[in-house]
Design a protein around this motif. Structure first.
Motif, PDB file in Angstrom:
ATOM      1  N   ARG A 178       0.834  -1.202   0.000  1.00  0.00           N
ATOM      2  CA  ARG A 178       0.000   0.000   0.000  1.00  0.00           C
ATOM      3  C   ARG A 178       0.870   1.253   0.000  1.00  0.00           C
ATOM      4  O   ARG A 178       0.585   2.238  -0.678  1.00  0.00           O
ATOM      5  CB  ARG A 178      -0.900   0.016   1.222  1.00  0.00           C
ATOM      6  N   ALA A 179       1.908   1.228   0.813  1.00  0.00           N
ATOM      7  CA  ALA A 179       2.802   2.382   0.870  1.00  0.00           C
ATOM      8  C   ALA A 179       3.449   2.608  -0.491  1.00  0.00           C
ATOM      9  O   ALA A 179       3.566   3.756  -0.949  1.00  0.00           O
ATOM     10  CB  ALA A 179       3.865   2.164   1.944  1.00  0.00           C
ATOM     11  N   TRP A 180       3.848   1.543  -1.120  1.00  0.00           N
ATOM     12  CA  TRP A 180       4.478   1.649  -2.443  1.00  0.00           C
ATOM     13  C   TRP A 180       3.471   2.231  -3.436  1.00  0.00           C
ATOM     14  O   TRP A 180       3.793   3.158  -4.176  1.00  0.00           O
ATOM     15  CB  TRP A 180       4.939   0.261  -2.883  1.00  0.00           C
ATOM     16  N   ASN A 181       2.262   1.702  -3.435  1.00  0.00           N
ATOM     17  CA  ASN A 181       1.242   2.183  -4.367  1.00  0.00           C
ATOM     18  C   ASN A 181       0.919   3.654  -4.137  1.00  0.00           C
ATOM     19  O   ASN A 181       0.799   4.433  -5.089  1.00  0.00           O
ATOM     20  CB  ASN A 181      -0.039   1.358  -4.211  1.00  0.00           C
ATOM     21  N   ALA A 182       0.753   4.017  -2.875  1.00  0.00           N
ATOM     22  CA  ALA A 182       0.419   5.410  -2.572  1.00  0.00           C
ATOM     23  C   ALA A 182       1.532   6.341  -3.027  1.00  0.00           C
ATOM     24  O   ALA A 182       1.279   7.428  -3.563  1.00  0.00           O
ATOM     25  CB  ALA A 182       0.164   5.573  -1.079  1.00  0.00           C
ATOM     26  N   SER A 183       2.765   5.913  -2.832  1.00  0.00           N
ATOM     27  CA  SER A 183       3.877   6.794  -3.213  1.00  0.00           C
ATOM     28  C   SER A 183       4.042   6.842  -4.739  1.00  0.00           C
ATOM     29  O   SER A 183       4.424   7.879  -5.279  1.00  0.00           O
ATOM     30  CB  SER A 183       5.171   6.360  -2.539  1.00  0.00           C
ATOM     31  N   VAL A 184       3.732   5.748  -5.430  1.00  0.00           N
ATOM     32  CA  VAL A 184       3.781   5.785  -6.903  1.00  0.00           C
ATOM     33  C   VAL A 184       2.749   6.778  -7.421  1.00  0.00           C
ATOM     34  O   VAL A 184       3.020   7.580  -8.323  1.00  0.00           O
ATOM     35  CB  VAL A 184       3.552   4.377  -7.487  1.00  0.00           C
TER      36      VAL A 184
END
Lengths: 329, 734
Positions: B711-717
C-alpha cells in the motif's frame, strides 16, 4: 527560387524538432531522470506515512490498494492521523514548482541552442552549455512573463473581467442568473478565455526566446517585440506548430495510459513513460520554434539585402558571371 | 468454540421472535390549531396581503391569557433582527439584496374585539420583531379555545435564507405568515415556547389543519405546489387565479409558485418498489404481517426547473424509494401527497429545506451518475417528513432529534437503494471519477511564499510605495486538469459511503454536549456536528450494538408513539432502555456519556507479542532454550478515548483458528495472554464488524503480523506520478 528562400511548413519544423530531440537521447533520459528526481521529495513523505499508518491495517470488506481504489473514509482517516503528511508534501512541492519553472528556462535554452547547432554536438554538455548561455536572457523574458501573467489575470479575473461578466449576470454571480446555463456558460467562457490568454502568453514567451537565439540577441524586450511581429505575420503556422505539438503530447499521454492498462503493466511504468513522451514533445516544440524563428530571421535578412543592380564588368566581357568562374547562388 | 456460535444462533432466534410490536399509529393529531387563510399577491409580488383566522385549543393543564406568535419574516426587516445579529457574530456578514418584512395590520377576536400586541424585545437584538405577544382579555382555560382574526401584509425578500423570490417569477413562501408558538410545560412551568428566528435553529409549532385560498397572477395557474392538497384553481376576472388548498395534521404551511417550472404528478405504488427481503425482516422483527408493514400509495408531485430535465427521473426515483423505506421502517406516510420543489437557479437559497408535505431539493447540471445528487438531498429532505414533520420535535433546543435521525435514516436508504458513490473532480462543471492523491499548495496573496507557486507576487513596500500583491494566476478547473492530468495521476475509484463519511467529524470540534440547546451552540460548525453527524453516528452505533431486530422495533415504536407529538430527548432515552434490554450494553451509561457528556470513543491495538515459549532459561541464546512452535501470545488493547462501551476483539492465529472476545470497555486496558499457543497470532481486529461507528480512528483498530508494504508503495507511486505532472506543467510556465 532556391530552397534557402523557401519557407518550410509548420509541421516540417515540428518534425525537425522531433529529429533534433530524438537525436539526443542522453539529454532526453537525463530530463526524464530529473523529473523523477524532482518529484521524489513529494512522494517520500507519502510513502513513510503510509508505512506508519497503514502498514498493519487490515480490511476485511473493502479494496484498499491505494493505486486504483480506496474507501474515502480511509483516506480521510489517514489525513487526520497524519496531517503533516499532506502539509509536508505541500511545503516541499511549493519551492519545487518555482525550481521547475526556472529549470524550464534552462532546458528551453538547451533545446533551442541544440536546434541552432542542429547537426553539431549531441552531448549532454552541449545541451547545458546552450542552456547556460541563454539562461539569464531567458530569465529576463521570464520576469517579463510574470508581468504579462499578472496583466492577463487582472484583465480576465479583475475589474475588467468582472465588468464584462456583470453585463450577463446580475452582480456578476452565476447563482443570480435566472438560467443556470447562462451562469455556466459565462463562467466557462471566462475560464476558456483565460486559458487561451495563458497559452498565447506561453507561445509569445517561447517565440521571444527562439528569436533571441535565432538572432543571437540577448534583449528580452527586443525578443518580445519580435515575437509579436512574428505572431502577427505568421500566427496560423505558429499555432499549427504549437497546437500539433501539444496534441501529440496529449496523444502520448492517452496512448501510454491505454497501453499500460491493456498490457497490465505495473503503474510504476508510468513514472518513466509519461515524462519520456512529454519531454520529447516539449523539446520538439521548442526546437521547432527555434528552427522556425531561425528560418524567419534568415528570410527577413535575405529580403533586406539589396540585389545587385549592375553586373560586374567581367560578365559582360567573357560571358562568365564571375572572374573566378564560381557561382554564388 | 462452537457453543459460542450456538448461543449466538439461539439469541438471534429469540431476538427475532420476541415480543411483537402492536401497531399504534395514530390516525390524526390533536389538532391544537386551525388556520383559515385568504391571501392575495399584490400585483406581481413580492407583497402578500392576507387575513388568517386562527383557532387555538388549550390542550394543556394550565390556563393562559396570552398568545405568542412567530413572525419569522421580520428577520429580514433590517440588520437588527436576531438572525442577522447572530449571523454577524458567527462571521456571516451577508445581507438580503432587499429587505422583507411582515406588518400586522389588525388583530381581533372572532367577535371583533380588538387585541393589542407587542413585539418581544430580545436580549441580543432589542429591535427584533420576530416574536409577538398578544394579551387576551379572558384567559383560555384548559380544554378551552380562542379564535382570532389577524390581518397582515408580508413582503417576501429576494431569496436569501430558505424563503423568497427569484427574478423570473419564482416564489417560495416559507415562514411567511404569523404563526402561533407552542404553549407547553417546561422546567419553569407552563409557558409559551416561542423563540425568535435564530441563526442556528429552525421552526417549531403545533399540529392542526390549514386551509389557504391563495390568489396569484394568472401566469401561475398550474404552477403552484404547497403543503396542502390543491382543491381547486379558479380563474378570476381581474387576471388572477385563486387556488384553494387544504392540509390536515401539519404544523406549518409552505407554498411555491414558478411560472416557468414543469409540474408533474406521479403515483407512488408500493408494489413497484418492493424489497421483499427487507419487508420480511421488518415484519418478522415487529411480529406483524407483510401487509401491515407495507407503506401505502401516495401521489408524488415534482416542480422541476426546465434546465434540470435530466434529473426528472432521478428526483422521482429518490422520492419513491424514500416513501418506501421510510414507510416500511417507521410507519406509512399518512398524507395524500408529497411535493418536491427543484428551486430556481437564482433562488438556490430556498433549496435543501423541509416543510410538512413539501420539501425543496436542489441540483446543478453535470453530475456524474455515481454521485448521488439530487438523490442525497431528496432523501434527506423527504426524511424530514418523518423527523420534524410527523414527529414534531422542538427544533430550537433539540434539533438533533430531527436532523440526527434524518441523517441516520438518509444514509440507511442511500446505502440500501443505490450503489456506493464514487468521488469525482470537476472540469467546467462536469464531474469525472477520481480523487487527487495530494493537493497543489496555495497561499494567500499576502504571504511571501505565494510567489513560490507563481500564484501571487508580493512586492514589498518601499519608502516610496506600499506593498503590492500581483495575482499571477487564477485557479481554474481547466488549468487544474492540465496541471495534474487526472486521468494519469488520480485514484480512479474512491468509494464514498455517506455513513462513514460522517467520521470526518472527528477532525472537528466537539466542544459541547448533544444536550446543549441548539440555538445556543457557540458556532455553526458545532451546530452541524451536534445536530447532524454526531447523533447520526450515535444512532448507528446504537443500532449495531443492539442488533437489527431490536433496532427495528425501537425505531418503529419511537415513531409510532411520537407521531403528531412533541417528544423530548428523555423520551427517546426511555425507548432506548426499553428496547435495548438484553443487548449486553448498559444503555443508561451509554446515554449519559453520549448525550450529556463529550467523550470520544477510541480503541487501539497497542501491542501484540508472540514470544517463543521458554523451556530452558539457561539456554536463552540458543534454540534449545525455546519450545519448538509453541508461543506465548500476548495481546494488549487500549481504550484511548473516554467513552466506555463493550467492544469485540477478533484474534486470528496462523493455523486459521479465529477467536472472538468481548471486552466491557470499562478499564483502560484489555490484556489477553495465552501462555502456550501452538500458533502465532497473525491478525487482531478490534470491533471487526464496525459496530462502534463513533470510533475515532479505525486505522489503529487492526494489527497484522506481516506489515503490508504494497500500500505504501502504491500510494507513493501515485503521489510520484501526480507530482511529476505538476512539476512538468510548471517547467513550461514562463
Amino acid at each position: 527560387m532556391s530552397s534557402a528562400n523557401q519557407e518550410r511548413g509548420a509541421l516540417a519544423h515540428l518534425s525537425n524538432g522531433f529529429r533534433i530531440t530524438l537525436a539526443r537521447p542522453r539529454v532526453v533520459f537525463f530530463l526524464v531522470g530529473l523529473s523523477i528526481f524532482l518529484a521524489l521529495p513529494v512522494a517520500m513523505p507519502v510513502h513513510q506515512s503510509a508505512v506508519n499508518e497503514l502498514g498493519r491495517f487490515a480490511s476485511l470488506t473493502e479494496a484498499v490498494d491505494l493505486l486504483v481504489s480506496a474507501p474515502r473514509w480511509l483516506l480521510d482517516a489517514w489525513a487526520r492521523q497524519d496531517p503533516h503528511m499532506a502539509s509536508s508534501a505541500s511545503v516541499l512541492l511549493a519551492p519545487l514548482m518555482l525550481l521547475s519553472s526556472l529549470l524550464g528556462i534552462l532546458i528551453a535554452g538547451g533545446w533551442m541552442a541544440c536546434a541552432r547547432e542542429d547537426k553539431g554536438r549531441h552531448a549532454l554538455s552541449a545541451f547545458f552549455e546552450g542552456g547556460g548561455l541563454w539562461f539569464f536572457p531567458f530569465f529576463r523574458v521570464w520576469i517579463l512573463g510574470l508581468f504579462i501573467y499578472a496583466f492577463n489575470t487582472w484583465l480576465i479575473w479583475g475589474m475588467p473581467g468582472d465588468w464584462v461578466v456583470e453585463q450577463f449576470l446580475p452582480d456578476g454571480k452565476a447563482n443570480r442568473a435566472v438560467s443556470e446555463n447562462t451562469g455556466r456558460w459565462v463562467n466557462h467562457t471566462r475560464e476558456i478565455v483565460f486559458l487561451l490568454a495563458l497559452l498565447k502568453t506561453e507561445i509569445f514567451l517561447d517565440l521571444a526566446r527562439a528569436s533571441m537565439v535565432a538572432r543571437e540577441r540577448r534583449s528580452a524586450v527586443g525578443g518580445f517585440i519580435r515575437a509579436i511581429g512574428l505572431w502577427l505575420r505568421r500566427f496560423p503556422r505558429i499555432l499549427r506548430l504549437v497546437g500539433v505539438g501539444y496534441a501529440l503530447e496529449g496523444g502520448w499521454i492517452f496512448a501510454t495510459l491505454a497501453t499500460v492498462q491493456w498490457m497490465a503493466w505495473p503503474m510504476v511504468t508510468l513514472v518513466f513513460l509519461l515524462p519520456l513522451g512529454r519531454v520529447i514533445c516539449r523539446g520538439a516544440r521548442l526546437a521547432g520554434l527555434a528552427t522556425f524563428c531561425g528560418e524567419q530571421s534568415r528570410l527577413q535578412m535575405q529580403s533586406q539585402t539589396p540585389l545587385p543592380t549592375d553586373p560586374p564588368e567581367a560578365l559582360l566581357q567573357d560571358g562568365t558571371a564571375w572572374a573566378g568562374g564560381e557561382t554564388d547562388l | 468454540m462452537q457453543w459460542v456460535h450456538w448461543i449466538t444462533v439461539f439469541g438471534v432466534v429469540v431476538n427475532w421472535t420476541s415480543a411483537s410490536l402492536p401497531a399504534q399509529l395514530p390516525s390524526q393529531s390533536a389538532k391544537t390549531v386551525d388556520y383559515q387563510m385568504e391571501v392575495k399577491m399584490v400585483g406581481d409580488g413580492p407583497t402578500l396581503r392576507g387575513v388568517e383566522r386562527v383557532t387555538w385549543r388549550n390542550q394543556t393543564t394550565a390556563p393562559t391569557s396570552e398568545l405568542w406568535w412567530h413572525v419569522y419574516n421580520n428577520a429580514w426587516a433590517g440588520r437588527d433582527s436576531v438572525w442577522l445579529t447572530e449571523a454577524r457574530g458567527f462571521g456571516d456578514d451577508k445581507l438580503p439584496r432587499a429587505w422583507g418584512n411582515t406588518e400586522i395590520d389588525a388583530l381581533a377576536l372572532a367577535d371583533g374585539t380588538s387585541l393589542e400586541w407587542t413585539w418581544v424585545a430580545q436580549e441580543k437584538a432589542p429591535l427584533d420583531r420576530t416574536v409577538m405577544r398578544v394579551s387576551l382579555p379572558i384567559p383560555v382555560e384548559p380544554g378551552g379555545e380562542v379564535s382570532v382574526e389577524l390581518k397582515f401584509t408580508a413582503v417576501l425578500p429576494p431569496a436569501f435564507r430558505r424563503s423568497g423570490w427569484g427574478d423570473s417569477g419564482y416564489f417560495h413562501a416559507a415562514q411567511w405568515y404569523p404563526k402561533l408558538g407552542v404553549f407547553e410545560e417546561s422546567a419553569d412551568g407552563f409557558a409559551w415556547n416561542c423563540e425568535p428566528y435564530h441563526y442556528l435553529s429552525e421552526f417549531y409549532a403545533d399540529y392542526g389543519d390549514y386551509t389557504l385560498n391563495l390568489t396569484l397572477p394568472e401566469k401561475y395557474a398550474g404552477h403552484v405546489v404547497a403543503t396542502g392538497t390543491l382543491k381547486s384553481e379558479l380563474a378570476n376576472a381581474d387576471g388572477t387565479v385563486t387556488i384553494a388548498m387544504h392540509a390536515e395534521d401539519v404544523h406549518d404551511f409552505a407554498w411555491t409558485a414558478d411560472p416557468k417550472a414543469l409540474l408533474e404528478k406521479r403515483r407512488f405504488l408500493e408494489s413497484e418498489w418492493r424489497d421483499e427481503v427487507e419487508e420480511r425482516k421488518v415484519a418478522d422483527a415487529l411480529g406483524r404481517s407483510l401487509d401491515e408493514v407495507r407503506p401505502r400509495d401516495v401521489e408524488m408531485i415534482l416542480l422541476l426547473q426546465p434546465e434540470h430535465e435530466e434529473y426528472r427521473e432521478r428526483y422521482f426515483e429518490a422520492t419513491a424509494k424514500s416513501l418506501y423505506y421510510f414507510g416500511l421502517w417507521y410507519g406509512e406516510y399518512p398524507y395524500d401527497t408529497i411535493t418536491c420543489v427543484d428551486p430556481a437557479n437564482d433562488a438556490g437559497n430556498t433549496g435543501g429545506m423541509e416543510y410538512p408535505r413539501l420539501f425543496t431539493g436542489g441540483v446543478s447540471r453535470g453530475n456524474h451518475e455515481r454521485v448521488l445528487r439530487p438523490e442525497g438531498i431528496t432523501v434527506h429532505e423527504f426524511g424530514h417528513q418523518f423527523w420534524y414533520g410527523l414527529v414534531g420535535n422542538d427544533e430550537f433546543n433539540h434539533a438533533w432529534l430531527d436532523e440526527g435521525f434524518t441523517t441516520f435514516s438518509t444514509n440507511r436508504v442511500l446505502s440500501k437503494a443505490w450503489p456506493a458513490e464514487l468521488q469525482t473532480y470537476q472540469v467546467l462543471d462536469r464531474q469525472f471519477l477520481g480523487r487527487a492523491p495530494l493537493t497543489t499548495p496555495s497561499f494567500s496573496k499576502n504571504e511571501t511564499r505565494a510567489w513560490l507557486t507563481l500564484q501571487h507576487a508580493l512586492i514589498p513596500s518601499t519608502p516610496w510605495s506600499d506593498s503590492l500583491s500581483l495575482e499571477l494566476s487564477h485557479s481554474t478547473s481547466i488549468e487544474a486538469w492540465l496541471r495534474e492530468i487526472p486521468v494519469a495521476s488520480y485514484l480512479p475509484e474512491v468509494t464514498s459511503d455517506r455513513t462513514t463519511g460522517l467520521l470526518s467529524i472527528h477532525g472537528k470540534d466537539w466542544g459541547q454536549a448533544l444536550a446543549t440547546p441548539t440555538w445556543n451552540m457557540v458556532s455553526n460548525q458545532l451546530r452541524r456536528t451536534n445536530a447532524y453527524s454526531r447523533p447520526a453516528l450515535t444512532l448507528e452505533t446504537m443500532s449495531r450494538l443492539m442488533g437489527e431486530a431490536r433496532w427495528i422495533r425501537l425505531m418503529r415504536d419511537w415513531h409510532e408513539s411520537q407521531r403528531f407529538r412533541h417528544p423530548l430527548p428523555e423520551e427517546f432515552r426511555d425507548t432506548l432502555l426499553r428496547h435495548g434490554e438484553g443487548a449486553g450494553v448498559d444503555w443508561l451509561d451509554f446515554w449519559q456519556q453520549a448525550y450529556h457528556q463529550n467523550p470520544r470513543m477510541d480503541f487501539k491495538v497497542e501491542r501484540v507479542d508472540n514470544f517463543p515459549l521458554v523451556v530452558d532459561a539457561r539456554n536463552l541464546d540458543s534454540e534449545q532454550g525455546f519450545a519448538d512452535s509453541i508461543w506465548h501470545v500476548r495481546v494488549e488493547i487500549r481504550r484511548t478515548g473516554e467513552f466506555r462501551v463493550p467492544v469485540e476483539v477478533d484474534l486470528l492465529y496462523a493455523d486459521g483458528v479465529q477467536e472472538r472476545h468481548t471486552w466491557d470497555g470499562q478499564a483502560g486496558v484489555w490484556l489477553y495472554e495465552l501462555p502456550a499457543s501452538t500458533a502465532k497470532v497473525v491478525r487482531v481486529l478490534v470491533d471487526p464488524e464496525h459496530k462502534l461507528m463513533l470510533e475515532r480512528n479505525w486505522l489503529d483498530n487492526t494489527w497484522t503480523l506481516d506489515a503490508d508494504e504494497s500500500r505504501a508503495w502504491n500510494a507513493s507511486v501515485r503521489a510520484l506520478i501526480w507530482a511529476q505532472q505538476v512539476l512538468h506543467f510548471y517547467g513550461g510556465r514562463g
